[in-house]
Design an enzyme around this catalytic site. Structure first.
Site, PDB file in Angstrom:
ATOM      1  N   CYS A 118      15.354  81.904  35.063  1.00 21.53           N
ATOM      2  CA  CYS A 118      16.081  81.130  36.167  1.00 21.53           C
ATOM      3  C   CYS A 118      17.407  81.893  36.262  1.00 21.53           C
ATOM      4  CB  CYS A 118      16.384  79.465  35.552  1.00 21.53           C
ATOM      5  SG  CYS A 118      14.836  78.757  35.179  1.00 21.53           S
ATOM      6  N   HIS A 260      22.224  77.173  39.614  1.00 21.73           N
ATOM      7  CA  HIS A 260      20.699  77.091  39.527  1.00 21.73           C
ATOM      8  C   HIS A 260      20.325  75.787  39.536  1.00 21.73           C
ATOM      9  CE1 HIS A 260      16.667  76.929  38.149  1.00 21.73           C
ATOM     10  NE2 HIS A 260      17.123  76.755  36.909  1.00 21.73           N
ATOM     11  N   ASN A 290      13.015  72.389  40.433  1.00 20.39           N
ATOM     12  CA  ASN A 290      13.467  73.633  39.777  1.00 20.39           C
ATOM     13  C   ASN A 290      12.413  74.877  40.160  1.00 20.39           C
ATOM     14  OD1 ASN A 290      14.210  75.979  37.939  1.00 20.39           O
ATOM     15  ND2 ASN A 290      14.368  74.677  36.170  1.00 20.39           N
TER      16      ASN A 290
END
Length: 333
Positions: A118, A260, A290
């Site tokens: 990520c 993020h 996500n």
């Protein structure tokens, strides 16, 4: 930022791509014990996109996002010098960047994969800027793309509700140092907590009869959500503050905060710790979940396309995740 910088760097184009299949929280509740309310109140996610088309891979999404970025400025792909693919889910374990290079016609570009989960896109932008600052390359295509749906245990409601698939791309170009838009960066790693978020390799129990060699496969995503939350909320604000302080900027100078897209609670907590208004937080988490390395460039492209981000805005971008790794880059748009 190092004093030997002889070139500046700026983002001149963005693009993104998402799969066609949309999966809502209600649909999730049909095969795992959960509900729309349970998911949304804990994560801020309403739906996600999953890469399910037969024969399609994360490379296809990355190519689509890249072409959109290239076409938005009518660039000849032969002018691209370097392609950096930030991904943790390539469709070839040896890497997928070279396939993208071929597909988009960037025949003069060096291409490689970068794995930082990520945090991958932030690391990719910083890596690209270093090649540009030293005059090595002029045009760098940075892609964040992941299809973590391939590595999710769809019976584990603590993880399967979180992830979606997507790709985002930017083109970073050299400019004179006065016009430099990559103002500063900060990167950190703490491998002591690597097990908090991982896709571990597991050997089979039966070894090869002659070589005594055990082969195996990768398991599903494993995450300690509570500890990852604590890590992100404690370390990301410190990274952002250091990045700003080093170039004599304060949080009051920040026009946009792009984190993020992991969890709405993390976005809110980081913004509150920095005393940054929620109106300055860029978020599309509710639509996509996500998407790992794709989350930041996907949200950035949407913000640019909607004219949410304006020229000379200060945009603070921060990624965090597996490793554990985290990093910040400050950009003047």
């Amino acid at each position: 930022m190092k004093s030997y910088m002889i070139q500046g760097a700026k983002i001149i184009a963005t693009g993104s791509a998402i799969p066609s299949l949309k999966v809502s929280n209600e649909q999730m509740s049909s095969f795992v014990e959960t509900s729309d309310e349970w998911i949304f109140t804990r994560t801020g996610i309403k739906e996600r996109r999953l890469l399910t088309e037969s024969g399609k891979s994360i490379t296809d999404l990355a190519v689509e996002a890249s072409i959109k970025a290239i076409n938005s400025i009518a660039m000849d792909p032969k002018k691209i010098d370097l392609i950096i693919l930030a991904t943790s889910s390539p469709n070839d374990l040896f890497g997928s960047a070279s396939k993208i290079q071929n597909e988009i016609g960037a025949i003069n570009a060096v291409a490689f994969d970068l794995t930082a989960a990520c945090s991958g896109f932030v690391v990719g932008i910083i890596t690209a800027s270093q090649f540009i600052f030293t005059g090595t390359y002029k045009n760098v295509l940075v892609i964040g793309a992941d299809a973590l749906s391939k590595w999710v245990d769809w019976s584990d409601r603590s993880t399967c509700i979180l992830f979606g698939d997507a790709a985002g791309a930017v083109i970073v170009q050299s400019c004179n140092s006065v016009s430099n838009s990559i103002l500063n960066f900060h990167l950190s790693t703490d491998g002591n907590y690597a097990d908090y978020l991982s896709i571990a390799y597991k050997e089979n129990l039966e070894p090869h009869p002659t070589l005594n060699l055990c082969q195996g496969s990768f398991k599903y995503i494993s995450m300690n959500g509570k500890e990852v939350y604590k890590f992100a909320v404690s370390q990301v604000p410190l990274s952002i503050l250091k990045c700003l302080n080093d170039i004599n900027l304060s949080v009051k100078d920040v026009d946009w905060l792009l984190l993020h897209q992991a969890n709405e609670r993390i976005l809110t907590a980081v913004a509150e710790k920095l005393s940054i208004s929620s109106h300055k937080v860029i978020s599309n988490l509710s639509k996509y979940g996500n998407t790992s390395a794709a989350s930041i460039p996907l949200a950035l492209n949407e913000a640019v396309q909607s004219n949410q981000v304006s020229r000379n805005d200060i945009v603070v971008i921060a990624g965090f995740g597996a490793g554990l790794t985290w990093g910040t880059v400050v950009i003047r748009w």
